[in-house]
Design a protein around this motif. Structure first.
Motif, mmCIF file in Angstrom:
data_model
loop_
_atom_site.group_PDB
_atom_site.id
_atom_site.type_symbol
_atom_site.label_atom_id
_atom_site.label_comp_id
_atom_site.label_asym_id
_atom_site.label_seq_id
_atom_site.Cartn_x
_atom_site.Cartn_y
_atom_site.Cartn_z
ATOM 1 N N HIS A 398 56.922 -12.939 22.588
ATOM 2 C CA HIS A 398 56.649 -12.155 23.798
ATOM 3 C C HIS A 398 55.566 -12.872 24.586
ATOM 4 C CE1 HIS A 398 55.662 -8.882 26.487
ATOM 5 N NE2 HIS A 398 56.564 -8.102 25.936
ATOM 6 N N ARG A 399 55.746 -13.021 25.889
ATOM 7 C CA ARG A 399 54.725 -13.647 26.717
ATOM 8 C C ARG A 399 53.435 -12.837 26.684
ATOM 9 N NH1 ARG A 399 59.624 -14.419 28.825
ATOM 10 N NH2 ARG A 399 60.177 -16.490 29.658
ATOM 11 N N ILE A 400 52.331 -13.559 26.828
ATOM 12 C CA ILE A 400 51.019 -12.931 26.896
ATOM 13 C C ILE A 400 50.729 -12.552 28.342
ATOM 14 C CG2 ILE A 400 48.547 -13.329 26.558
ATOM 15 C CD1 ILE A 400 49.316 -15.235 24.278
ATOM 16 N N GLN A 401 50.191 -11.380 28.542
ATOM 17 C CA GLN A 401 49.800 -10.929 29.876
ATOM 18 C C GLN A 401 48.373 -11.380 30.163
ATOM 19 O OE1 GLN A 401 51.597 -9.186 32.218
ATOM 20 N NE2 GLN A 401 49.864 -9.202 33.624
ATOM 21 N N GLY A 402 48.179 -12.027 31.327
ATOM 22 C CA GLY A 402 46.847 -12.479 31.687
ATOM 23 C C GLY A 402 46.121 -11.473 32.563
ATOM 24 N N PRO A 403 44.817 -11.658 32.749
ATOM 25 C CA PRO A 403 44.033 -12.734 32.142
ATOM 26 C C PRO A 403 43.705 -12.519 30.674
ATOM 27 C CG PRO A 403 42.644 -11.369 33.526
ATOM 28 C CD PRO A 403 44.043 -10.887 33.733
ATOM 29 N N THR A 404 43.675 -11.268 30.213
ATOM 30 C CA THR A 404 43.506 -10.973 28.795
ATOM 31 C C THR A 404 44.414 -9.817 28.427
ATOM 32 O OG1 THR A 404 41.693 -9.421 29.192
ATOM 33 C CG2 THR A 404 41.080 -11.722 28.792
ATOM 34 N N SER A 405 44.905 -9.832 27.211
ATOM 35 C CA SER A 405 45.747 -8.738 26.745
ATOM 36 C C SER A 405 45.741 -8.686 25.228
ATOM 37 C CB SER A 405 47.182 -8.866 27.269
ATOM 38 O OG SER A 405 47.785 -10.063 26.841
ATOM 39 N N ALA A 533 62.501 -17.267 -1.966
ATOM 40 C CA ALA A 533 63.923 -16.912 -1.928
ATOM 41 C C ALA A 533 64.135 -15.848 -0.866
ATOM 42 C CB ALA A 533 64.391 -16.389 -3.293
ATOM 43 N N LEU A 534 65.330 -15.834 -0.285
ATOM 44 C CA LEU A 534 65.677 -14.835 0.717
ATOM 45 C C LEU A 534 65.875 -13.471 0.066
ATOM 46 C CD1 LEU A 534 68.267 -16.852 2.867
ATOM 47 C CD2 LEU A 534 65.782 -16.666 3.177
ATOM 48 N N GLY A 535 65.918 -12.439 0.918
ATOM 49 C CA GLY A 535 66.217 -11.101 0.425
ATOM 50 C C GLY A 535 65.227 -10.043 0.859
ATOM 51 N N GLY A 536 64.019 -10.450 1.214
ATOM 52 C CA GLY A 536 63.037 -9.485 1.653
ATOM 53 C C GLY A 536 63.182 -9.141 3.131
ATOM 54 N N SER A 537 62.495 -8.083 3.542
ATOM 55 C CA SER A 537 62.539 -7.680 4.953
ATOM 56 C C SER A 537 61.277 -6.909 5.309
ATOM 57 C CB SER A 537 63.774 -6.816 5.238
ATOM 58 O OG SER A 537 63.686 -5.566 4.561
ATOM 59 N N VAL A 538 61.035 -6.822 6.614
ATOM 60 C CA VAL A 538 59.992 -5.955 7.147
ATOM 61 C C VAL A 538 60.587 -5.202 8.334
ATOM 62 C CG1 VAL A 538 58.076 -7.426 6.423
ATOM 63 C CG2 VAL A 538 59.088 -7.747 8.691
ATOM 64 N N ARG A 539 59.915 -4.109 8.689
ATOM 65 C CA ARG A 539 60.369 -3.327 9.839
ATOM 66 C C ARG A 539 59.198 -3.111 10.788
ATOM 67 N NH1 ARG A 539 61.485 2.343 10.796
ATOM 68 N NH2 ARG A 539 60.641 2.757 8.712
ATOM 69 N N VAL A 540 59.379 -3.536 12.040
ATOM 70 C CA VAL A 540 58.385 -3.312 13.091
ATOM 71 C C VAL A 540 58.779 -2.022 13.802
ATOM 72 C CG1 VAL A 540 57.319 -4.220 15.179
ATOM 73 C CG2 VAL A 540 58.019 -5.797 13.351
ATOM 74 N N THR A 541 57.977 -1.000 13.654
ATOM 75 C CA THR A 541 58.326 0.295 14.239
ATOM 76 C C THR A 541 57.732 0.497 15.624
ATOM 77 O OG1 THR A 541 56.467 1.276 13.039
ATOM 78 C CG2 THR A 541 58.642 1.406 12.006
ATOM 79 N N ARG A 542 56.751 -0.353 15.966
ATOM 80 C CA ARG A 542 56.137 -0.189 17.280
ATOM 81 C C ARG A 542 55.434 -1.484 17.671
ATOM 82 N NH1 ARG A 542 51.557 1.899 20.148
ATOM 83 N NH2 ARG A 542 52.103 3.592 21.601
ATOM 84 N N PHE A 543 55.638 -1.894 18.916
ATOM 85 C CA PHE A 543 54.913 -3.022 19.493
ATOM 86 C C PHE A 543 54.324 -2.543 20.810
ATOM 87 C CE2 PHE A 543 54.601 -6.424 22.576
ATOM 88 C CZ PHE A 543 54.015 -7.466 21.876
ATOM 89 N N GLU A 544 53.049 -2.825 21.017
ATOM 90 C CA GLU A 544 52.418 -2.453 22.285
ATOM 91 C C GLU A 544 51.658 -3.647 22.843
ATOM 92 O OE1 GLU A 544 49.403 0.806 24.381
ATOM 93 O OE2 GLU A 544 49.694 0.827 22.201
ATOM 94 N N LEU A 545 51.931 -3.975 24.104
ATOM 95 C CA LEU A 545 51.180 -4.983 24.840
ATOM 96 C C LEU A 545 50.326 -4.249 25.870
ATOM 97 C CD1 LEU A 545 50.490 -7.888 25.545
ATOM 98 C CD2 LEU A 545 52.465 -7.929 27.060
ATOM 99 N N SER A 546 49.018 -4.383 25.741
ATOM 100 C CA SER A 546 48.115 -3.635 26.606
ATOM 101 C C SER A 546 47.102 -4.568 27.235
ATOM 102 C CB SER A 546 47.390 -2.549 25.812
ATOM 103 O OG SER A 546 46.638 -3.126 24.752
ATOM 104 N N THR A 547 46.558 -4.136 28.377
ATOM 105 C CA THR A 547 45.518 -4.878 29.075
ATOM 106 C C THR A 547 44.280 -3.991 29.178
ATOM 107 O OG1 THR A 547 46.405 -4.134 31.195
ATOM 108 C CG2 THR A 547 47.135 -6.284 30.390
ATOM 109 N N PRO A 548 43.103 -4.619 29.330
ATOM 110 C CA PRO A 548 41.867 -3.815 29.416
ATOM 111 C C PRO A 548 41.916 -2.824 30.577
ATOM 112 C CG PRO A 548 41.355 -6.131 29.086
ATOM 113 C CD PRO A 548 42.822 -6.061 29.362
#
Length: 548
Positions: A398-405, A533-548
């Motif tokens: 995911h692109r970063i939002q400038g100037p800070t995020s 070895a393959l077989g494991g997994s993770v689940r991302v339930t929420r992603f938030e990109l925020s700025t000040p």
């Protein structure tokens, strides 16, 4: 698009000689005040009502092509090794933009784009072209890959589906596609030596190609072609990387002869610490006003779009409207009809519902589509056994939002297996991450640094732990904050939480470099790869990109 370049000596008052071998190819410096309009007054540091501020998008979108279809504006950008490629941005006012889709659904240009025995870093989608053909109500994307051939994709809506129409054996380097008023398709392309090709009526083959201009040695390199027909004359808009913009004009047809003028050189840009706005496109509003949407080198964040109004001299040359001798930080907003709706923000929360990823996401190389899914969050199953993140498939960026995020991720790691590594990275040719390591049935949150590449994009460091802590339970919140103000190396910081409320810093600041040679800026990246070895997994339930 540039792979390498050298700044050439140049005097603003120096009259350039004629291009070698070009009949009537006189070269004229553009000097003096334009005769069409005066420059706007100095704008404030922050936009007042009825003004916009630059950059109009503080995210990494380079080598811009911009068009208008009816009341809607579209832009395309380079994405190199990220997949899907060639994003299409949409706006109703040239100031507020959203990502609508991608013109290249998959980088099916060879095994290296699958991280299969080779890698495609800093290859793939370079400066390319977006056009609309009214006769069949179709969008066209055209670009060359690996100096080998040109690909042409079409769609009746920018959201897709986009389909490959043809491949052409001539690699149209830094191409600009023109749909002429008689519906003929032309392509301007090249580096220093500029050529024009005519395509067949169906766009599938090349009918003719001809060199039309040779850049004078006093100018140096010209590339990044954009091709226009304006008031019956043909224009090829060209960049001198990374500090100038020039334009060729022909009254004799698309194959010339062309004369040249300088549009800008060493112009102060609107971002402190950033570079000279260049390599973008011209677009006309519904009421006849013209604008130039360019990009500004602004590493470590990448190359970000800036907008300025353009007027035309009485003899048909464009002039960028300046503010106190510089590309303005602010200008009056374009006079356009009210938008039919608000565009989708490029920041905010994603919980990965639905059946597809939002277009704000791009994979590092092509993903293995059997190893990920969305719906009830984003599930990343391990797709690669490696100790090198740069070789790991299914790293989602995911692109970063400038100037800070700040990016914050909620991660369910209960299905990880021994040897797995999952987390949130600041990804570029020098990278760092915070994440989860599973070893011997125990789970730790770790801060890793020392992931590096050399100038040929070969891995020189696979990373090492800088700090760690025990992690109870099956959920963790990971956070990365990035300062991408240009002009110097900037800090990235990492922290974690076990309740989503209180975050604990982990490890030292990470220094994000501002060298340009990787071209793409830093990105936030979600990853999960195996070391055993393959077989494991993770689940991302929420992603938030925020700025000040």
């Amino acid at each position: 698009m540039r792979m390498s370049w050298t700044r050439q000596p140049f005097s603003r008052r120096h009259a350039l000689t004629a291009a070698t071998g070009l009949a009537a190819g006189t070269v004229l410096p553009l000097t003096g005040a334009p005769r069409a309009a005066a420059a706007p007054a100095q704008g404030p540091a922050h936009a007042a009502a009825g003004e916009y501020t630059n950059p109009v998008i503080w995210q990494d979108f380079a080598d811009i092509d911009v068009i208008r279809v009816g009341n809607t504006y579209y832009a395309s950008a380079s994405t190199m090794h990220y997949s899907p490629g060639a994003p299409v941005l949409r706006s109703y006012d040239l100031v507020h933009w959203e990502i609508a889709g991608h013109s290249v659904p998959v980088l099916d240009f060879g095994a290296k784009y699958d991280l299969n025995g080779a890698r495609g870093y800093v290859r793939g989608i370079w400066a390319s072209s977006l056009a609309y053909r009214p006769s069949n109500r179709t969008f066209y994307w055209l670009g060359q890959i690996d100096f080998a051939r040109t690909y042409l994709y079409t769609a009746t809506a920018v959201e897709g589906p986009w389909n490959r129409l043809t491949t052409i054996s001539t690699p149209y380097y830094d191409a600009g596609l023109l749909v002429d008023t008689d519906d003929t398709l032309y392509v301007a392309y090249g580096n220093t030596t500029i050529s024009v090709a005519q395509l067949s009526p169906d766009g599938r083959t090349q009918v003719r190609t001809q060199q039309v201009f040779t850049t004078p040695s006093s100018v140096g390199t010209l590339e990044g072609a954009r091709f226009y027909k304006i008031n019956g004359q043909y224009y090829i808009f060209l960049t001198r990387p990374a500090n100038g913009q020039y334009i060729l004009k022909s009254s004799g047809g698309p194959f010339g002869p062309y004369t040249m003028r300088q549009v800008l050189l060493d112009l102060r840009g609107p971002i402190p610490g950033g570079g000279v706005p260049h390599q973008g496109g011209l677009v006309q509003t519904q009421n006849g006003a013209w604008y130039y949407l360019a990009f500004v080198d602004a590493y470590p964040g990448g190359r970000v779009p800036a907008l300025a109004p353009v007027i035309w001299t009485s003899d048909g040359w464009p002039v960028v409207q300046l503010v106190n001798g510089a590309w303005g930080t602010s200008y009056p907003s374009p006079a356009v009809p009210p938008p039919p709706r608000q565009v989708t923000p490029m920041t905010g929360v994603d919980t990965f519902t639905g059946t597809a990823l939002a277009p704000r996401w791009e994979w590092n190389h092509n993903p293995d589509n059997t190893k990920w899914s969305v719906g009830n969050g984003l599930t990343l199953r391990t797709a690669t056994v490696t100790d090198d993140l740069y070789w790991a498939r299914n790293t989602l960026t995911h692109r970063i939002q400038g100037p800070t995020s700040t990016a914050t991720v909620q991660l369910d790691h209960s299905a990880m297996r021994d040897g797995d590594r999952a987390g949130l990275a600041l990804l570029r040719d020098s990278s760092a991450w915070i994440g989860v390591k599973r070893e011997g049935g125990a789970t730790r949150v770790v801060r890793v640094g020392g992931l590096t590449m050399d100038s040929n994009w070969n891995t020189t460091g696979t990373g090492y732990e800088l700090a760690s802590a025990a992690v109870p339970g099956s959920r963790i919140w990971l956070r990365a904050s990035a300062d991408i103000r240009p002009g110097a190396a900037r800090p990235g910081t990492f922290s974690y939480s076990t309740d989503g409320i209180t975050f604990t810093r982990l490890g030292p600041d990470f220094s994000m470099g501002n060298d340009w040679r990787f071209f793409m800026g830093y990105r936030f990246a979600l990853f999960n790869h195996a070391t055993r070895a393959l077989g494991g997994s993770v689940r991302v339930t929420r992603f938030e990109l925020s700025t000040p």
